[in-house]
Design a protein around this motif. Structure first.
Motif, mmCIF file in Angstrom:
data_model
loop_
_atom_site.group_PDB
_atom_site.id
_atom_site.type_symbol
_atom_site.label_atom_id
_atom_site.label_comp_id
_atom_site.label_asym_id
_atom_site.label_seq_id
_atom_site.Cartn_x
_atom_site.Cartn_y
_atom_site.Cartn_z
ATOM 1 N N GLY A 46 0.808 -1.215 0.000
ATOM 2 C CA GLY A 46 0.000 0.000 0.000
ATOM 3 C C GLY A 46 0.839 1.263 0.000
ATOM 4 O O GLY A 46 0.462 2.281 -0.589
ATOM 5 N N PHE A 47 2.011 1.208 0.653
ATOM 6 C CA PHE A 47 2.878 2.387 0.694
ATOM 7 C C PHE A 47 3.286 2.811 -0.719
ATOM 8 O O PHE A 47 3.374 4.008 -1.011
ATOM 9 N N LYS A 48 3.534 1.844 -1.566
ATOM 10 C CA LYS A 48 3.957 2.180 -2.933
ATOM 11 C C LYS A 48 2.833 2.873 -3.693
ATOM 12 O O LYS A 48 3.083 3.834 -4.440
ATOM 13 N N HIS A 49 1.599 2.437 -3.483
ATOM 14 C CA HIS A 49 0.462 3.017 -4.206
ATOM 15 C C HIS A 49 0.062 4.381 -3.655
ATOM 16 O O HIS A 49 -0.673 5.125 -4.306
ATOM 17 N N GLN A 50 0.543 4.719 -2.449
ATOM 18 C CA GLN A 50 0.152 5.990 -1.848
ATOM 19 C C GLN A 50 0.722 7.193 -2.587
ATOM 20 O O GLN A 50 0.253 8.309 -2.409
ATOM 21 N N ARG A 51 1.716 6.936 -3.409
ATOM 22 C CA ARG A 51 2.236 8.046 -4.206
ATOM 23 C C ARG A 51 1.218 8.490 -5.256
ATOM 24 O O ARG A 51 1.243 9.645 -5.693
ATOM 25 N N GLU A 52 0.353 7.563 -5.679
ATOM 26 C CA GLU A 52 -0.697 7.933 -6.625
ATOM 27 C C GLU A 52 -1.953 8.430 -5.906
ATOM 28 O O GLU A 52 -2.581 9.402 -6.315
ATOM 29 N N PHE B 276 13.463 8.937 -4.914
ATOM 30 C CA PHE B 276 12.996 9.617 -3.702
ATOM 31 C C PHE B 276 11.842 10.567 -4.004
ATOM 32 O O PHE B 276 11.018 10.847 -3.132
ATOM 33 N N SER B 277 11.767 11.083 -5.227
ATOM 34 C CA SER B 277 10.734 12.062 -5.571
ATOM 35 C C SER B 277 9.664 11.423 -6.439
ATOM 36 O O SER B 277 9.869 10.357 -7.029
ATOM 37 N N TYR B 278 8.521 12.092 -6.515
ATOM 38 C CA TYR B 278 7.443 11.639 -7.388
ATOM 39 C C TYR B 278 6.607 12.854 -7.796
ATOM 40 O O TYR B 278 6.481 13.825 -7.044
ATOM 41 N N PRO B 279 6.041 12.820 -9.006
ATOM 42 C CA PRO B 279 5.306 13.987 -9.517
ATOM 43 C C PRO B 279 3.900 14.064 -8.945
ATOM 44 O O PRO B 279 3.316 13.058 -8.518
ATOM 45 N N LEU B 280 3.353 15.255 -8.949
ATOM 46 C CA LEU B 280 1.971 15.490 -8.566
ATOM 47 C C LEU B 280 1.173 15.932 -9.786
ATOM 48 O O LEU B 280 1.731 16.482 -10.745
ATOM 49 N N VAL B 281 -0.129 15.721 -9.730
ATOM 50 C CA VAL B 281 -1.012 16.143 -10.824
ATOM 51 C C VAL B 281 -1.529 17.547 -10.523
ATOM 52 O O VAL B 281 -2.208 17.762 -9.506
ATOM 53 N N SER B 282 -1.189 18.489 -11.383
ATOM 54 C CA SER B 282 -1.641 19.872 -11.212
ATOM 55 C C SER B 282 -2.746 20.184 -12.208
ATOM 56 O O SER B 282 -2.690 19.770 -13.371
ATOM 57 N N HIS B 283 -3.747 20.928 -11.741
ATOM 58 C CA HIS B 283 -4.862 21.341 -12.598
ATOM 59 C C HIS B 283 -4.671 22.829 -12.925
ATOM 60 O O HIS B 283 -4.760 23.678 -12.031
#
Length: 368
Positions: free
Chosen positions: A213-219, A247-254
């Protein structure tokens, strides 16, 4: 105080050294790269011995006894030769009561220490640690948690034979806290056994489910339940196994012509945090909520937040600025907006007490 640590480069040893050094202890570190002469020198004037060195995955069964019993005999002999009565804490194993080579070798090591304690008038503290987990552990060596965290973080398949099997896990920070208590003369003892007072009984299936679940929490952006001690410790362990380029991951911006809105982090019971960027002259909001509450914090730019009770005409105004950080609460029943009154983009950190639910948005349009 001089602390001799055998196995100083191992899982527990690294964590112990890292914790003791900032506290002002003098560390005598001993590991496989050291020699017998080094050990002779280190045992001369140490004030406390934390005996972590041992063998648990040897090439030959005889190595169990060499690493876990014979080495302990050597350690005790050297202390006695210096007339050093320093207390000794040993990291043993719950397998010491089992009829296998590893368990019997750990049992023999315990017996060696108990005899040494009597003959040398030294305190002996035997801890039978079980299923330790945490940072600096090694996959396929220390614990199943290390293996699973490593594999999930690196996209390697994980197999589980018995999801219902219960395990007793102990987090490394709790182990280190207990060792430091023992060094300072206040170990935890229950029913004549030295123990780490905090442990977690969790099934293998639940453990693996949390790690995956920790891995999917980035989405999903949902963070773990940090009120749960095991989940909090497990999450920290998982992050320590992330690939160095991940270490980093992108976010979805509107984005639109007014600016942008980006959800940052969510929690089942602590709401969510978002980042709102407004272009100069832009007004956002003009809506109200029944129960939902928010907090606005402008961290860049200048703005004006306006409120009006939906049953009244009075408009309440708050001037906000990134040069004077101030949180503005958004009460229910007040329609509200936020206006960028400056010449540059205005950046606002927004907290809301519940993640957005499209089936129950609790948001009603009304101009302030």
């Amino acid at each position: 105080m001089k602390i001799l640590i055998t196995g100083a480069n191992g899982f527990v040893g690294k964590n112990l050294v890292a914790s003791l050094q900032p506290l002002g202890y003098e560390i005598y570190a001993y590991d496989r790269q050291n020699t017998l002469e080094d050990l002779k020198s280190l045992t001369r004037d140490c004030d406390f011995v934390v005996h972590l060195a041992g063998i648990n995955r040897p090439k030959h069964p005889s190595d169990f006894f060499e690493g876990n019993a014979t080495f302990t005999e050597t350690l005790c002999s050297l202390l006695k030769s210096h007339n050093n009565k320093a207390p000794i804490l040993i990291s043993s194993s719950i397998q010491a009561d089992l009829d296998n080579d590893y368990g019997q070798s750990k049992k023999m090591g315990e017996a060696v220490l108990l005899r040494h304690g009597i003959d040398n008038d030294s305190d002996v503290l035997i801890y039978r640690f079980s299923n330790l987990f945490g940072k600096w552990s090694r996959p396929n060596y220390n614990t199943v948690i290390a293996t699973w965290c490593n594999n999930v973080a690196h996209g390697i398949d994980v197999h589980i034979d018995d999801p219902q099997k219960m395990m007793n896990f102990i987090y490394i920070d709790d182990v280190i806290t207990e060792i430091i208590r023992a060094i300072n003369g206040t170990p935890t003892r229950i029913n004549d056994e030295y123990v780490v007072p905090i442990s977690y009984n969790v099934s293998l299936g639940q453990t693996l489910e949390l790690i995956q679940g920790f891995k999917h929490q980035r989405e999903s952006l949902f963070v773990p339940n940090f009120k749960n001690g095991f989940e909090r410790a497990l999450y920290s362990t998982y992050l320590s196994f992330l690939p160095k380029d991940a270490f980093s991951y992108p976010l979805v911006s509107h984005h639109d012509d007014r600016g942008s809105f980006t959800e940052f982090v969510k929690s089942e019971d602590r709401g969510q945090v978002s980042i709102n960027i407004s272009k100069p002259g832009i007004t956002k909001g003009n809506h109200w909520h029944n129960t939902k509450t928010e907090k606005f914090l402008v961290v860049q730019g200048e703005g004006l937040i306006q409120f009006r009770d939906v049953f009244e005409t009075e408009i309440i105004e708050y001037v906000v600025s990134g040069t004077q950080l101030e949180v503005v609460d958004i009460p229910p029943g007040y329609t509200h907006n936020i206006i960028n009154t400056g010449d540059d983009d205005m950046v606002t950190v927004m907290w809301v007490n519940e993640p957005f639910d499209p089936n129950n948005p609790d948001t009603f349009s009304e101009v302030v």
